[in-house]
Design an enzyme around this catalytic site. Structure first.
Site, PDB file in Angstrom:
ATOM      1  N   SER A 125      39.564  35.676  33.579  1.00 24.54           N
ATOM      2  CA  SER A 125      40.593  35.503  34.604  1.00 24.54           C
ATOM      3  C   SER A 125      40.242  36.223  35.899  1.00 24.54           C
ATOM      4  O   SER A 125      39.818  37.383  35.894  1.00 24.54           O
ATOM      5  CB  SER A 125      41.940  36.018  34.091  1.00 24.54           C
ATOM      6  OG  SER A 125      42.922  35.919  35.108  1.00 24.54           O
ATOM      7  N   GLY A 135      40.516  23.823  41.072  1.00 25.84           N
ATOM      8  CA  GLY A 135      41.365  24.752  40.349  1.00 25.84           C
ATOM      9  C   GLY A 135      41.444  26.113  41.012  1.00 25.84           C
ATOM     10  O   GLY A 135      42.456  26.813  40.883  1.00 25.84           O
ATOM     11  N   LYS A 183      52.402  29.525  28.084  1.00 33.23           N
ATOM     12  CA  LYS A 183      53.382  29.070  29.067  1.00 33.23           C
ATOM     13  C   LYS A 183      54.671  28.548  28.441  1.00 33.23           C
ATOM     14  O   LYS A 183      55.739  28.655  29.048  1.00 33.23           O
ATOM     15  CB  LYS A 183      52.756  28.011  29.980  1.00 33.23           C
ATOM     16  CG  LYS A 183      51.637  28.568  30.858  1.00 33.23           C
ATOM     17  CD  LYS A 183      51.094  27.529  31.817  1.00 33.23           C
ATOM     18  CE  LYS A 183      49.979  28.114  32.679  1.00 33.23           C
ATOM     19  NZ  LYS A 183      49.465  27.134  33.659  1.00 33.23           N
TER      20      LYS A 183
END
Length: 279
Positions: A20, A242, A71
């Site tokens: 990340s 992205g 999520k």
């Protein structure tokens, strides 16, 4: 400005999480905003572990960013949620409220709206979405906010389109389903949003007849460019990656975590650009 606040914390959670770039983006934002007591880290966390993690966070925690596969479960941990997070059944943001409860939001959606608009997409577009997962639900919401009444959805499994139906109904958009074998014809649209995993759309790069002016948004950013993105760029089309979405959704999270409006975009973008170039 200088902050005199007590130490505050935020983090990105997911599994895997080592790749990340969110810590790079937010840490740069804290520094640029003078929030010298704020820190942002990465926490590897599976779905079953998230409820316990969130329950154990102290009052110094301002918020969490959520990535795959968290999520959906994140939404269940909030006392309240934004309409868009509720509609698509997914949250990428948990914000600590003054009473200690959590508020769930999805900043992927306004992030998509922004990056597509920045690429020149006009209101009321025709939109094709490749894929049927969580990012596809966010893409449906973005299309709805951009004024699309009907969205063409191309999936490798017919059931995946059926699974999108509740979100589409909540968002007020109609889905026109297309089989994966017929995907090239679905590229005749103002915007094509690819949400499929790495490699899944590579064969389409040489099968598509590109329409002038189509905006391609490919949610992948590693490796980049994808064959699909490279083909679109070779035809002179605007391409969004992205990484563009990663920054746009982080700006919204930063503002909700810290109360700083607007987020220090230039510093956050520069940090992301440098980190992705190294990576």
């Amino acid at each position: 400005m200088q902050s005199t606040e007590r130490a505050r914390r935020a983090a990105v959670c997911g599994k895997p999480i080592g790749h990340s770039l969110s810590p790079v983006i937010h840490t740069a934002g804290f520094a640029a905003a003078g929030l010298l007591t704020w820190t942002y880290t990465a926490i590897e966390c599976a779905e079953a572990e998230l409820p316990g993690l969130v329950a154990g966070l102290g009052p110094e925690w301002a918020g969490l960013s959520l990535t795959m596969p968290l999520k959906e479960v994140a939404l269940t941990l909030a006392a309240a949620a934004s309409p868009v997070a509720t509609a698509i059944g997914a949250a990428n943001t948990l914000v600590r409220r003054p009473d200690g409860t959590w508020f769930a939001d999805n900043t992927d959606v306004p992030g998509m709206v922004r990056v597509l608009g920045d690429a020149g997409l006009a209101p009321g577009p025709s939109v094709t979405v490749l894929g049927g997962g969580g990012t596809a639900r966010a893409a449906l919401a973005a299309a709805a906010q951009l004024g699309a009444a009907d969205v063409t959805v191309v999936t490798r499994r017919p059931e995946a389109r059926e699974e999108l139906a509740p979100a589409a109904a909540a968002l007020g958009v109609t889905i026109t389903g297309v089989e994966w074998a017929d995907a090239p014809a679905a590229f005749d649209a103002d915007a094509v949003i690819s949400t499929v995993p790495k490699g899944a759309a590579d064969a389409l790069a040489t099968a598509v007849k590109w329409r002038p002016g189509t905006v391609l948004f490919d949610a992948i950013y590693d490796p980049w460019p994808t064959p699909l993105a490279a083909a679109a760029a070779d035809h002179g089309l605007p391409v969004v990656s992205g990484l563009d979405l990663l920054l746009a959704q982080a700006l919204g999270q930063f503002e909700q975590f810290t109360g700083v409006r607007p987020a220090p975009e230039a510093a956050m973008r520069a940090a992301l650009t440098a980190a992705s170039a190294v990576g």
